[in-house]
Design a protein around this motif. Structure first.
Motif: not given
Length: 345
Positions: A241, A243, A264-265
């Motif tokens: 996650g 940014d 999970h990016t």
């Protein structure tokens, strides 16, 4: 797993010669795999921690800073520079002239420290370029054996990338590089280099830095994580996650994830390994051992991992940021978002 990109002489593992047909028998592969895993486990358990007996170097606590913003950035640079000067004086008084020289170099008027802590191995976050006006920002995450004592080599890597970016960027495009020694990397010969413990401790600090950079840069600025060696383990632990637009892994022993999906990016994930990099011989396995995990799993340049593999030519483990190298050019293209220009392996 190797220092931040530098010009050191890396120990070369022994060459394993394949059978004449180039394809080892399955039983041979299993034997080699067990032997490599055994060596990895042994290193994690019994190898003495390098430099453990070194006396602690005195230094002041970090400077007290106002909340960072574009308006307070210059004051933060000045405060951290003053703190590094004080650390240099204390190190010299203590008799450690090498650390004193390293601190003084960081305190030079031309250097811009977003943070500095001269205690122990030392921590520093350095900015090259004009963050409040940067359209593209590269964050360098170093590998093992990086400290204030060896920081000059890490700085050379950051400076080489910044120079390449400034020459490569289109007219009117502004760039910055952030050299993040914001965690305490393990030693290459240590009890922690084959475990994720240092990376797990580093991850919340790297997350905090990325949040901070979004407050210091213009809206819409692109941020890329460039992660070397054990630094790629740190990036793997931080990625979920996060940014950022791109994550590039070079000289990576693994990330702790089995695939890009396991990170999970939302970022594009890239990977490269030069033909001269000894990390190719590190077993890409992961095993639970007592209270920790040893090894980092799937090879990031393998098809199974699923990263975008780019060309690093004949780079050795310390050569990914060498001026004029294929890997440096591709890392600059990734930072600038010129993905179609990245040359593939």
């Amino acid at each position: 797993m190797g220092q931040a990109p530098t010009h050191t002489t890396d120990p070369q593992p022994p060459t394993v010669n394949p059978p004449h047909d180039g394809h080892p028998h399955p039983a041979t592969r299993r034997t080699r795999r067990r032997a490599l895993l055994s060596a990895l486990l042994t290193a994690a358990i019994v190898v003495p921690l390098a430099g453990a007996a070194r006396p602690e170097i005195p230094a002041p606590p970090p400077a007290a800073l106002a909340p960072l913003s574009p308006a307070t950035l210059h004051t933060a640079y000045e405060s951290n520079r003053a703190n590094a000067i004080e650390a240099a004086h204390m190190a010299a008084t203590h008799g450690d002239q090498h650390r004193a020289a390293a601190d003084r170099a960081l305190a030079a008027p031309s250097r811009h420290l977003l943070s500095f802590d001269g205690r122990g191995g030392g921590l520093a976050t350095e900015v090259l370029g004009d963050l409040p006006h940067a359209d593209h920002v590269a964050v360098l995450v170093p590998g093992s054996d990086t400290s204030i004592d060896t920081y000059a080599r890490f700085h050379r890597a950051a400076a080489a990338l910044y120079e390449d970016l400034t020459h490569r960027a289109p007219s009117g495009t502004r760039v910055a590089v952030v050299a993040w020694l914001g965690y305490r990397p393990p030693g290459t010969v240590s009890t922690t280099v084959t475990t994720p413990s240092r990376a797990e401790h580093a991850a919340p600090h790297l997350r905090a830095l990325i949040r901070q950079l979004h407050t210091l840069t213009p809206a819409g600025a692109r941020i890329s994580l460039l992660c070397h060696s054990y630094g790629s383990v740190v990036c793997g632990r931080t990625a979920a996650g996060l940014d950022v637009d791109d994550i590039a892994l070079v000289g990576s022993p693994g990330t702790g994830a089995d695939s890009v999906a396991g990170l999970h990016t939302p970022a594009r994930v890239w990977a490269a390994r030069g033909s001269g990099d000894w990390v190719a011989h590190v077993p890409h396995v992961r095993a639970d051992l007592l209270v920790t995990t040893v090894g980092f799993g799937t090879d990031p340049v393998s098809g199974a991992f699923g990263a975008r593999v780019f060309d690093a030519a004949d780079a050795d483990h310390s050569g990914y940021f060498d001026p004029g190298s294929a890997s440096l050019a591709n890392l600059a293209r990734i930072t600038l978002g010129e993905t179609s220009e990245v040359t593939r392996a």
